[in-house]
Design a protein around this motif. Structure first.
Motif, short mmCIF file in Angstrom:
data_model
loop_
_atom_site.label_atom_id
_atom_site.label_comp_id
_atom_site.label_asym_id
_atom_site.label_seq_id
_atom_site.Cartn_x
_atom_site.Cartn_y
_atom_site.Cartn_z
N PHE A 181 0.87 -1.18 0.00
CA PHE A 181 0.00 0.00 0.00
C PHE A 181 0.91 1.22 0.00
CE2 PHE A 181 -1.85 -3.49 2.35
CZ PHE A 181 -3.09 -3.65 1.75
N VAL A 182 0.68 2.14 -0.92
CA VAL A 182 1.59 3.26 -1.08
C VAL A 182 0.82 4.57 -1.15
CG1 VAL A 182 1.60 3.03 -3.61
CG2 VAL A 182 3.48 4.20 -2.48
N ASN A 183 1.40 5.60 -0.54
CA ASN A 183 0.92 6.98 -0.67
C ASN A 183 2.17 7.85 -0.64
OD1 ASN A 183 -0.25 9.55 -0.40
ND2 ASN A 183 -2.01 8.71 0.67
N ASP A 184 2.69 8.17 -1.82
CA ASP A 184 4.03 8.73 -1.95
C ASP A 184 4.00 10.04 -2.73
OD1 ASP A 184 6.70 9.21 -2.13
OD2 ASP A 184 7.19 7.47 -3.34
N ALA A 185 4.48 11.11 -2.08
CA ALA A 185 4.62 12.40 -2.75
C ALA A 185 6.08 12.80 -2.87
CB ALA A 185 3.85 13.47 -2.00
N ASP A 186 6.99 11.91 -2.55
CA ASP A 186 8.41 12.26 -2.46
C ASP A 186 9.18 11.89 -3.72
OD1 ASP A 186 10.64 13.20 -0.70
OD2 ASP A 186 11.37 11.17 -1.08
#
Length: 450
Positions: A181-186
């Motif tokens: 599960f991913v939530n990546d803004a980097d």
């Protein structure tokens, strides 16, 4: 003789016994004589006399193996290359020295921390030479059907917010199933939120050859700076709201530190403007990584790793977007137990109709630290180069970055940043500053990894 009296062991024991009796009798007389500190002497007698009588029997026991010299170190149940160079080197330092139980236990503890999916036990065996022993670290994989949670990345960046990636691996024999599960803004220009599924077979005929299948699905959100910049660049594919990827690949892992991978990537991008439509980015992929074993420089250990990655979307695969992307990385460190000096390089270039997720981005938690990636290049770039220098004293780190991102035919502006913080195997805390004449606002970053 030199005039020193010689006392037989029997006579010596008799003298000690008489002295103890005299001490006991004297203290008893003092107590019975009505001394003012009667209670104090009674307590001292009770506390001291048992300690005196047991002083010889409470000597710390020593490991019998500590009288022998270590003949060799062996890791059973796992390849030496699966263990970090630092840990292998520290274990080898025991060879030729007297066996030290404390040192051996410390190596065992570090192995257990490094090899999280293995059990590690310590054995000391008789060596081939007289008065020598062999130290064996018995490594055994945790039984099949092991399920555990893995947090490879959790980052907070004061300009981007939180980014996280949770992976749950399930292992059975040579098969590994991973749900993520991913939530990546980097990492990219967009914030991608979604799911990952991976299947890996780690022994295709041999341990060196592996098969891997990846399937990813994301929902994308873009920063306003990127949306505004796109209006001035109609040649760049626009904003997509969803992205899916299916990527099969084979990889070869050599014991000499060389890894090769080849595969395909089938990506589908869903666009909303000017109308709802889908474009494909079907590409051939290739990756090469090499980490040679370098000799030590005195007490300093050297580590070098270089890598190259190719992504080529082509009409041969019936791709709507056609482009080629090359990226390069290089890392060199020299370190002992207290000090580390590092030099790092990141760079690449791309040609063709390159979508946003394939464009190069600097100005996050690992590149051009101290800068906001939307100030550096809100659309990323097709050309990029960055160099970094770092120094660590134990867990304290200071670093300096310089780099640039641009498109072909455009002016390339080099930016600089520096910072300091604390770093360990599983986390980092950094405060970084952009080097410029105005708006020198620091960027705070904290990250956790496995």
């Amino acid at each position: 003789m030199n005039g020193t009296p010689v006392t037989s062991p029997h006579r010596h024991r008799k003298i000690i016994s008489n002295n103890m009796n005299n001490l006991t009798t004297g203290m008893a007389r003092a107590i019975s004589g009505g001394m003012k500190n009667k209670k104090l002497f009674t307590i001292l007698f009770i506390l001291l006399f048992p300690g005196i009588s047991r002083s010889d029997s409470q000597k710390p026991e020593t490991n019998v193996n500590e009288r022998y010299v270590v003949e060799g170190i062996e890791f059973s149940g796992i390849a030496d290359t699966a263990i970090s160079n630092v840990l292998r080197d520290d274990a080898q330092k025991m060879v030729g020295e007297k066996y030290n139980e404390k040192t051996a236990d410390e190596i065992t503890a570090r192995l257990r921390s490094e090899l999280r999916r293995y059990t590690v036990d310590l054995k000391v065996e008789r060596g081939e030479k007289p008065d020598h022993v062999k130290v064996v670290f018995c490594v055994e994989k945790i039984p099949a059907h092991f399920i555990g949670a893995n947090f490879p990345l959790l980052v907070y960046h004061s300009k981007e917010g939180f980014s996280g990636d949770l992976q749950i691996p399930i292992e059975t024999h040579h098969n590994v199933f991973t749900f993520g599960f991913v939530n990546d803004a980097d990492r990219l220009l967009e914030r991608e939120a979604g799911y990952r599924f991976r299947y890996e077979h780690r022994k295709v005929g041999t341990d060196a050859l592996r098969l891997r299948l990846d399937f990813d699905t994301y929902h994308e959100k873009f920063n306003r700076a990127t949306e505004s910049a796109l209006a001035q660049s109609p040649d760049i594919p626009g904003i997509y709201r969803a992205r899916q990827n299916f990527a099969p690949s084979f990889s070869f892992h050599s014991k000499l530190g060389l890894s090769l991978a080849a595969g395909l990537s089938f990506q589908r991008l869903q666009f909303q403007y000017p109308e709802l439509h889908t474009l494909t980015a079907y590409s051939a992929t290739a990756d090469i990584a090499y980490s040679p074993a370098l000799p030590d420089l005195g007490e300093y250990r050297q580590d070098l790793s270089v890598a190259y990655s190719l992504r080529s979307a082509t009409q041969i695969l019936n791709s709507d977007l056609v482009y080629t992307r090359h990226s390069f990385t290089g890392d060199y460190t020299i370190a002992n137990r207290k000090h580390l000096f590092g030099a790092h390089f990141r760079g690449g270039y791309a040609n063709g109709n390159v979508p946003l997720f394939e464009r190069f981005v600097f100005g996050n938690s690992s590149t051009l630290r101290g800068w906001n990636k939307f100030d550096v290049a809100p659309l990323g770039g097709t050309r990029a180069a960055q160099g970094s220098l770092e120094y660590r004293y134990r867990h304290f780190q200071t670093f300096y970055d310089l780099g640039t991102v641009w498109d072909s035919g455009q002016f390339s502006k080099v930016r600089h940043g520096f910072g300091f913080g604390l770093v360990s195997r599983h986390m980092f805390v950094s405060l970084a500053f952009p080097i410029r004449l105005h708006d020198v606002a620091p960027v705070f970053m904290i990250g956790f990894g496995n």
